[in-house]
Design an enzyme around this catalytic site. Structure first.
Site, PDB file in Angstrom:
ATOM      1  N   CYS A  93     -65.114 -44.636 -20.212  1.00 12.12           N
ATOM      2  CA  CYS A  93     -65.569 -43.649 -19.238  1.00 12.12           C
ATOM      3  C   CYS A  93     -66.820 -44.172 -18.540  1.00 12.12           C
ATOM      4  O   CYS A  93     -67.697 -44.751 -19.165  1.00 12.12           O
ATOM      5  CB  CYS A  93     -65.772 -42.295 -19.911  1.00 12.12           C
ATOM      6  SG  CYS A  93     -67.442 -41.720 -20.097  1.00 12.12           S
ATOM      7  N   GLU A  94     -66.856 -43.997 -17.249  1.00  9.59           N
ATOM      8  CA  GLU A  94     -67.966 -44.535 -16.471  1.00  9.59           C
ATOM      9  C   GLU A  94     -69.248 -43.727 -16.647  1.00  9.59           C
ATOM     10  O   GLU A  94     -70.317 -44.171 -16.247  1.00  9.59           O
ATOM     11  CB  GLU A  94     -67.602 -44.633 -14.988  1.00  9.59           C
ATOM     12  CG  GLU A  94     -67.361 -43.320 -14.300  1.00  9.59           C
ATOM     13  CD  GLU A  94     -66.864 -43.482 -12.863  1.00  9.59           C
ATOM     14  OE1 GLU A  94     -67.242 -42.634 -12.033  1.00  9.59           O
ATOM     15  OE2 GLU A  94     -66.114 -44.428 -12.581  1.00  9.59           O
ATOM     16  N   HIS A  95     -69.157 -42.555 -17.251  1.00  9.72           N
ATOM     17  CA  HIS A  95     -70.350 -41.729 -17.430  1.00  9.72           C
ATOM     18  C   HIS A  95     -71.116 -42.067 -18.703  1.00  9.72           C
ATOM     19  O   HIS A  95     -72.346 -42.005 -18.717  1.00  9.72           O
ATOM     20  CB  HIS A  95     -69.980 -40.246 -17.447  1.00  9.72           C
ATOM     21  CG  HIS A  95     -69.329 -39.808 -16.179  1.00  9.72           C
ATOM     22  ND1 HIS A  95     -68.227 -38.995 -16.143  1.00  9.72           N
ATOM     23  CD2 HIS A  95     -69.616 -40.103 -14.884  1.00  9.72           C
ATOM     24  CE1 HIS A  95     -67.865 -38.793 -14.890  1.00  9.72           C
ATOM     25  NE2 HIS A  95     -68.693 -39.450 -14.102  1.00  9.72           N
ATOM     26  N   HIS A  96     -70.400 -42.402 -19.786  1.00 11.86           N
ATOM     27  CA  HIS A  96     -71.056 -42.668 -21.068  1.00 11.86           C
ATOM     28  C   HIS A  96     -70.698 -44.033 -21.652  1.00 11.86           C
ATOM     29  O   HIS A  96     -71.222 -44.410 -22.684  1.00 11.86           O
ATOM     30  CB  HIS A  96     -70.682 -41.586 -22.092  1.00 11.86           C
ATOM     31  CG  HIS A  96     -71.018 -40.207 -21.630  1.00 11.86           C
ATOM     32  ND1 HIS A  96     -70.072 -39.359 -21.080  1.00 11.86           N
ATOM     33  CD2 HIS A  96     -72.199 -39.536 -21.597  1.00 11.86           C
ATOM     34  CE1 HIS A  96     -70.649 -38.231 -20.744  1.00 11.86           C
ATOM     35  NE2 HIS A  96     -71.941 -38.297 -21.044  1.00 11.86           N
TER      36      HIS A  96
ATOM     37  N   GLN B  17     -60.594 -40.665 -15.632  1.00 11.41           N
ATOM     38  CA  GLN B  17     -59.138 -40.588 -15.726  1.00 11.41           C
ATOM     39  C   GLN B  17     -58.496 -40.168 -14.415  1.00 11.41           C
ATOM     40  O   GLN B  17     -57.423 -40.657 -14.051  1.00 11.41           O
ATOM     41  CB  GLN B  17     -58.754 -39.625 -16.859  1.00 11.41           C
ATOM     42  CG  GLN B  17     -57.267 -39.550 -17.115  1.00 11.41           C
ATOM     43  CD  GLN B  17     -56.946 -38.689 -18.316  1.00 11.41           C
ATOM     44  OE1 GLN B  17     -57.698 -38.624 -19.268  1.00 11.41           O
ATOM     45  NE2 GLN B  17     -55.805 -38.012 -18.258  1.00 11.41           N
TER      46      GLN B  17
ATOM     47  N   HIS C 222     -60.787 -38.397 -24.988  1.00 11.67           N
ATOM     48  CA  HIS C 222     -62.034 -39.007 -24.547  1.00 11.67           C
ATOM     49  C   HIS C 222     -63.081 -38.942 -25.650  1.00 11.67           C
ATOM     50  O   HIS C 222     -63.459 -37.854 -26.097  1.00 11.67           O
ATOM     51  CB  HIS C 222     -62.543 -38.288 -23.291  1.00 11.67           C
ATOM     52  CG  HIS C 222     -61.640 -38.485 -22.115  1.00 11.67           C
ATOM     53  ND1 HIS C 222     -62.009 -39.245 -21.038  1.00 11.67           N
ATOM     54  CD2 HIS C 222     -60.374 -38.049 -21.859  1.00 11.67           C
ATOM     55  CE1 HIS C 222     -61.015 -39.262 -20.153  1.00 11.67           C
ATOM     56  NE2 HIS C 222     -60.022 -38.542 -20.630  1.00 11.67           N
TER      57      HIS C 222
ATOM     58  N   CYS D  36     -66.151 -39.482 -25.408  1.00 10.41           N
ATOM     59  CA  CYS D  36     -67.386 -38.840 -24.941  1.00 10.41           C
ATOM     60  C   CYS D  36     -67.335 -37.334 -25.196  1.00 10.41           C
ATOM     61  O   CYS D  36     -68.375 -36.693 -25.300  1.00 10.41           O
ATOM     62  CB  CYS D  36     -67.660 -39.145 -23.473  1.00 10.41           C
ATOM     63  SG  CYS D  36     -66.365 -38.642 -22.346  1.00 10.41           S
TER      64      CYS D  36
END
Length: 179
Positions: A71-74, A112, A140, A142
Site C-alpha cells: 500500500c502506498e500509504h503505509h 487497490q 490489507h 495496514c
C-alpha cells in the site's frame, strides 16, 4: 536504500551490530527492490508479442491470480487475488501474460482501486478486446496490523470496460463465473 534501512532500524532503537541484524539492511533493500520491480518493467516487454490469432469471441477468464502489493500509504502488504476477463476480437494473449501483467502493476506502491484500473486498461490496450473485466479481492495489512485491526475485513474492487460496462448480461456472466 540499504543506508535508509540501516537508519530506520537504528531509529527504532535496535542495534545494527546484533548478530540477527548485521545483514538486514542489505536483505531489506534487496527485498524492497523485488517487491517494487514493477517500476522497471514495461507492458510491451511483459507481453513480448505473445498475441495469437483466434476466432473465439467468447469470454476468456483467468481466475484466482494471486497478487502481492504494498500500500502506498503505509508501505505494508496487501495480499489477494485478481480475476481477469476479456472478450477477444481476433486475437488472444498468452495465458501467462495475464498473470505477468497483474504482477507488474502489483509490484509497485499501490492502492487497490488504481491497481484494478491499471490491469484492466493494460489488458484492453494489449488485446484491443470488445470488453475487459477485472475484480480484485484483497486483505490489507495496514488495516489488519495497525489502525482498526480488523482481521477478517477484505476489500473488493472492480473495473469494467467495453461490453462488461455496457452489457449487463456480460457483466453478470463474468461475476457469476468468478464466484
Amino acid at each position: 536504500m540499504e543506508q535508509a534501512f540501516a537508519q530506520i532500524i537504528t531509529s527504532i532503537g535496535e542495534d545494527l551490530g546484533r548478530d540477527g541484524l548485521k545483514d538486514t539492511p542489505k536483505r531489506a533493500a534487496k527485498a524492497m527492490g523485488y517487491l517494487t520491480q514493477g517500476y522497471h518493467q514495461k507492458l510491451e516487454e511483459i507481453v513480448n508479442n505473445a498475441l495469437f490469432p483466434s476466432e473465439n469471441s467468447e469470454m476468456v477468464i483467468v481466475k484466482n491470480i494471486e497478487l502481492y502489493s504494498l500500500c502506498e500509504h503505509h508501505m505494508l502488504p496487501f495480499i489477494g487475488k485478481a480475476h481477469v476477463a476479456y472478450i477477444p476480437k481476433g486475437k488472444v494473449v498468452g495465458l501467462s501474460k495475464v498473470a505477468r501483467i497483474v504482477d507488474m502493476y502489483a509490484r509497485r506502491l499501490q492502492i487497490q482501486e488504481n491497481l484494478t484500473k491499471e490491469i484492466a486498461d493494460a489488458i484492453m490496450t494489449v488485446t484491443n478486446a470488445a470488453g475487459v473485466g477485472v475484480v480484485i479481492e484483497a486483505q490489507h495489512m495496514c488495516m489488519m496490523m495497525r489502525g482498526v485491526e480488523k482481521q477478517n475485513a477484505s476489500m473488493t474492487t472492480s473495473m469494467m470496460l467495453g461490453n462488461f460496462r455496457h452489457d449487463e448480461r456480460t457483466r453478470n456472466e463474468f461475476l457469476s463465473l468468478i464466484r
